[in-house]
Scaffold this motif. Structure first.
Motif, PDB file in Angstrom:
ATOM      1  N   ILE A 246      -0.250  -4.382   4.917  1.00 28.39           N
ATOM      2  CA  ILE A 246      -0.162  -4.896   3.560  1.00 28.39           C
ATOM      3  C   ILE A 246      -0.824  -3.329   2.632  1.00 28.39           C
ATOM      4  O   ILE A 246      -1.527  -2.541   3.428  1.00 28.39           O
ATOM      5  CB  ILE A 246      -1.727  -5.396   3.140  1.00 28.39           C
ATOM      6  CG1 ILE A 246      -1.152  -6.414   4.196  1.00 28.39           C
ATOM      7  CG2 ILE A 246      -1.709  -5.361   1.630  1.00 28.39           C
ATOM      8  CD1 ILE A 246      -2.248  -7.761   4.262  1.00 28.39           C
ATOM      9  N   PRO A 247       1.043  -2.710   1.322  1.00 26.31           N
ATOM     10  CA  PRO A 247       0.191  -1.776   1.129  1.00 26.31           C
ATOM     11  C   PRO A 247      -0.827  -1.697  -0.183  1.00 26.31           C
ATOM     12  O   PRO A 247      -0.885  -2.846  -0.560  1.00 26.31           O
ATOM     13  CB  PRO A 247       2.089  -1.669   1.119  1.00 26.31           C
ATOM     14  CG  PRO A 247       2.395  -2.960   0.500  1.00 26.31           C
ATOM     15  CD  PRO A 247       1.829  -3.682   1.520  1.00 26.31           C
ATOM     16  N   PHE A 248      -1.111  -0.805  -0.424  1.00 21.15           N
ATOM     17  CA  PHE A 248      -2.056  -0.460  -1.311  1.00 21.15           C
ATOM     18  C   PHE A 248      -0.770  -0.580  -2.548  1.00 21.15           C
ATOM     19  O   PHE A 248      -0.003  -0.123  -2.629  1.00 21.15           O
ATOM     20  CB  PHE A 248      -2.286   0.663  -1.359  1.00 21.15           C
ATOM     21  CG  PHE A 248      -3.953   0.452  -0.699  1.00 21.15           C
ATOM     22  CD1 PHE A 248      -5.300   0.109  -0.826  1.00 21.15           C
ATOM     23  CD2 PHE A 248      -3.396   1.408   0.229  1.00 21.15           C
ATOM     24  CE1 PHE A 248      -6.024   0.159  -0.429  1.00 21.15           C
ATOM     25  CE2 PHE A 248      -5.366   1.446   1.464  1.00 21.15           C
ATOM     26  CZ  PHE A 248      -6.258   0.493   0.805  1.00 21.15           C
ATOM     27  N   ALA A 249      -1.460  -1.092  -3.677  1.00 21.23           N
ATOM     28  CA  ALA A 249      -1.267  -1.015  -5.048  1.00 21.23           C
ATOM     29  C   ALA A 249      -0.497  -0.014  -5.608  1.00 21.23           C
ATOM     30  O   ALA A 249       1.135  -0.245  -6.244  1.00 21.23           O
ATOM     31  CB  ALA A 249      -2.024  -1.915  -6.367  1.00 21.23           C
ATOM     32  N   SER A 250      -1.150   0.636  -5.105  1.00 22.59           N
ATOM     33  CA  SER A 250      -0.517   2.241  -5.992  1.00 22.59           C
ATOM     34  C   SER A 250       1.033   2.988  -4.889  1.00 22.59           C
ATOM     35  O   SER A 250       1.382   4.109  -4.600  1.00 22.59           O
ATOM     36  CB  SER A 250      -1.636   3.284  -5.820  1.00 22.59           C
ATOM     37  OG  SER A 250      -2.156   3.499  -4.435  1.00 22.59           O
ATOM     38  N   TRP A 348       1.867  -9.744  -0.207  1.00 22.99           N
ATOM     39  CA  TRP A 348      -0.045  -9.465  -0.046  1.00 22.99           C
ATOM     40  C   TRP A 348       0.604  -7.509  -0.049  1.00 22.99           C
ATOM     41  O   TRP A 348       1.124  -6.765   0.212  1.00 22.99           O
ATOM     42  CB  TRP A 348      -0.007  -9.171   0.900  1.00 22.99           C
ATOM     43  CG  TRP A 348      -0.168 -11.212   1.529  1.00 22.99           C
ATOM     44  CD1 TRP A 348       0.019 -12.425   1.722  1.00 22.99           C
ATOM     45  CD2 TRP A 348      -1.339 -11.563   0.514  1.00 22.99           C
ATOM     46  NE1 TRP A 348      -0.454 -13.551   2.199  1.00 22.99           N
ATOM     47  CE2 TRP A 348      -1.435 -13.045   0.979  1.00 22.99           C
ATOM     48  CE3 TRP A 348      -2.119 -12.169  -0.290  1.00 22.99           C
ATOM     49  CZ2 TRP A 348      -2.106 -14.295   0.429  1.00 22.99           C
ATOM     50  CZ3 TRP A 348      -3.579 -12.894  -1.147  1.00 22.99           C
ATOM     51  CH2 TRP A 348      -3.199 -14.389  -0.452  1.00 22.99           C
ATOM     52  N   ILE A 349      -0.826  -7.314  -1.986  1.00 20.98           N
ATOM     53  CA  ILE A 349      -0.560  -5.926  -1.653  1.00 20.98           C
ATOM     54  C   ILE A 349      -2.177  -6.269  -1.788  1.00 20.98           C
ATOM     55  O   ILE A 349      -3.068  -7.069  -1.807  1.00 20.98           O
ATOM     56  CB  ILE A 349       0.192  -5.376  -2.320  1.00 20.98           C
ATOM     57  CG1 ILE A 349      -1.013  -6.387  -3.765  1.00 20.98           C
ATOM     58  CG2 ILE A 349       1.139  -5.509  -3.177  1.00 20.98           C
ATOM     59  CD1 ILE A 349      -0.684  -5.501  -4.733  1.00 20.98           C
ATOM     60  N   LYS A 350      -2.732  -4.971  -1.203  1.00 23.65           N
ATOM     61  CA  LYS A 350      -3.884  -4.515  -1.794  1.00 23.65           C
ATOM     62  C   LYS A 350      -4.732  -3.560  -2.293  1.00 23.65           C
ATOM     63  O   LYS A 350      -3.884  -2.758  -2.747  1.00 23.65           O
ATOM     64  CB  LYS A 350      -4.957  -3.970   0.344  1.00 23.65           C
ATOM     65  CG  LYS A 350      -6.297  -4.031  -0.023  1.00 23.65           C
ATOM     66  CD  LYS A 350      -6.907  -3.424   0.908  1.00 23.65           C
ATOM     67  CE  LYS A 350      -8.425  -3.562   1.305  1.00 23.65           C
ATOM     68  NZ  LYS A 350      -8.699  -2.915   2.672  1.00 23.65           N
ATOM     69  N   ASP A 351      -6.149  -4.007  -3.606  1.00 21.60           N
ATOM     70  CA  ASP A 351      -5.556  -3.061  -4.903  1.00 21.60           C
ATOM     71  C   ASP A 351      -7.086  -2.704  -4.829  1.00 21.60           C
ATOM     72  O   ASP A 351      -7.967  -2.366  -3.258  1.00 21.60           O
ATOM     73  CB  ASP A 351      -6.173  -4.213  -5.513  1.00 21.60           C
ATOM     74  CG  ASP A 351      -5.811  -3.867  -6.911  1.00 21.60           C
ATOM     75  OD1 ASP A 351      -5.732  -2.224  -7.464  1.00 21.60           O
ATOM     76  OD2 ASP A 351      -5.172  -5.304  -7.650  1.00 21.60           O
ATOM     77  N   THR A 352      -7.806  -1.424  -5.493  1.00 18.15           N
ATOM     78  CA  THR A 352      -8.360  -0.774  -5.447  1.00 18.15           C
ATOM     79  C   THR A 352      -9.978  -1.690  -5.170  1.00 18.15           C
ATOM     80  O   THR A 352     -10.819  -0.907  -4.157  1.00 18.15           O
ATOM     81  CB  THR A 352      -8.823  -0.009  -6.358  1.00 18.15           C
ATOM     82  OG1 THR A 352      -8.270  -0.355  -7.724  1.00 18.15           O
ATOM     83  CG2 THR A 352      -7.480   1.059  -6.393  1.00 18.15           C
ATOM     84  N   ASP A 353     -10.226  -2.683  -5.556  1.00 16.13           N
ATOM     85  CA  ASP A 353     -11.546  -3.700  -5.926  1.00 16.13           C
ATOM     86  C   ASP A 353     -11.500  -3.904  -4.424  1.00 16.13           C
ATOM     87  O   ASP A 353     -12.262  -5.066  -4.396  1.00 16.13           O
ATOM     88  CB  ASP A 353     -11.383  -3.998  -6.852  1.00 16.13           C
ATOM     89  CG  ASP A 353     -10.033  -5.422  -6.763  1.00 16.13           C
ATOM     90  OD1 ASP A 353      -9.451  -5.750  -6.069  1.00 16.13           O
ATOM     91  OD2 ASP A 353      -9.719  -6.271  -8.164  1.00 16.13           O
ATOM     92  N   GLY A 354     -10.653  -4.029  -3.534  1.00 13.53           N
ATOM     93  CA  GLY A 354     -11.112  -4.241  -2.006  1.00 13.53           C
ATOM     94  C   GLY A 354      -9.843  -6.178  -1.969  1.00 13.53           C
ATOM     95  O   GLY A 354      -9.925  -6.368  -0.820  1.00 13.53           O
TER      96      GLY A 354
END
Length: 364
Positions: A246-250, A348-354
């Motif tokens: 799952i990548p981060f949004a960035s 799915w992605i993972k955001d900075t807020d977890g």
């Protein structure tokens, strides 16, 4: 108001709904919808089609479908010719009865005898039909290809599992509504209705079932159905989501903004259903599996259940409608215009807020 056609048309116009849009969304030809509003029964191939389409149209307009069907049947009764038995006849002279009475008694006796013989024969025929039907019950092994055929009470649909076994679904009812017994319960599907079915009780759709023909008077005619298994996954337990994939949004790497469908504290498998309202060259890649390219036509269906994400290549984005099912909720996506070629990720992605977010991303 005593006219079902006027009720349909007035309700549609009050809701400011377009017939073509309704036709696409409930997969009933525009000409049939207009015929219902005009109360023109001659364009339908049979009464079962008319009443089935009428029920679906009424439900779409949030009308009481039973009341609308009652209006239709009342109109049909009013238009039926008056039985000859109800037409007044001239009185027969009394002396005629003394002549015809003996002949009448003989005729009545003969008729009663004939009726008794026919009733007995009918019961024997019904028993033979029941035995015959039981003998011809068949088992149908489903695969990744769409199954379309007529089935009858007692027939079985077999779904393969990953461990080499089979899940057995049995046809329970083919009168008015199609009934299917599954390990998670009995499902009923009406004429021209499309339903997703969870056969193993894990709250995830395992197949899509569509009923294209069913009798309202004779169960022995069976039902014409289409069944499409979930794409790329047989009915069994799911693998866990690969969180490392799952990548981060960035890290999305596209200039286009992403659309968030939902967010949660965890990621989980989701289902993508695609219904085609026109011709389209369509390619998909589920998770890390190889991509699959298929040419779909109007009325066909595609379904997949990714663990992490799915990439779609679409030759004509206006030719399809995408529905996403996640966390027991449904989300509809209208993704493009006629003739537009599109590549999209749903993942799915993972955001900075977890938090984990299920997003739609258009790719260059």
């Amino acid at each position: 108001m005593d006219s079902y056609g006027e009720l349909l048309k007035k309700t549609r116009e009050e809701k400011n709904l377009d017939v073509e849009k309704i036709s696409r969304e409930i997969t009933i030809e525009k000409d049939y919808l207009l015929a219902l509003e005009a109360e023109d029964s001659g364009v339908f191939p049979g009464e079962a089609y008319l009443t089935g389409f009428l029920r679906n149209y009424a439900n779409y307009l949030d009308l009481d479908s039973e009341f609308v069907l009652k209006l239709y049947h009342n109109k049909k009764i009013q238009e039926s010719p008056v039985p000859e038995a109800l037409i007044a006849r001239k009185k027969i002279p009394s002396f005629v009865f003394t002549i015809i009475l003996p002949v009448s008694l003989i005729a009545i006796f003969a008729i009663v005898t004939l009726v008794l013989v026919l009733v007995k024969k009918s019961k024997l025929d019904e028993e033979n039909v029941a035995i015959s039907s039981k003998n011809v019950a068949k088992q149908i092994e489903l695969s990744d290809k769409k199954f379309s055929d007529r089935v009858y009470v007692g027939d079985q649909l077999l779904i393969p599992t990953e461990n080499g076994g089979q899940i057995v679904l049995s046809v329970k009812d083919t009168l008015s509504s199609f009934g299917l017994n599954t390990p998670s319960g009995t499902y009923y599907v009406d004429l021209s209705e499309e339903t997703e079915i969870d056969v193993d009780g894990d709250n995830v759709s395992d197949l899509i079932l569509y009923v294209s023909d069913i009798s309202f008077t004779d169960e022995k005619r069976g039902a014409e159905i289409s069944v499409l298994l979930r794409h790329g996954v047989s009915a069994s337990s799911y693998d866990s989501v690969a969180l490392e994939d799952i990548p981060f949004a960035s890290e999305l790497g596209t200039k286009h903004p992403h659309k968030v469908i939902l967010e949660d504290n965890r990621a989980y498998p989701f289902t993508v259903n695609v219904s085609f309202r026109g011709s389209c060259l369509f390619r998909d890649r589920v998770d890390r599996n190889a991509s699959v390219e298929t040419y779909f036509e109007r009325g066909e269906l595609f379904t997949a259940t990714p663990q992490n994400g799915i990439r779609l290549w679409i030759s004509n984005s206006n030719a399809l409608k995408i529905t996403i099912i996640a966390d027991a909720r449904t989300f509809d996506l209208e993704i493009g215009e006629a003739g537009k070629v599109l590549v999209e990720d749903i993942k799915w992605i993972k955001d900075t807020d977890g938090k984990y977010k299920l997003v739609v991303v258009e790719l260059d």
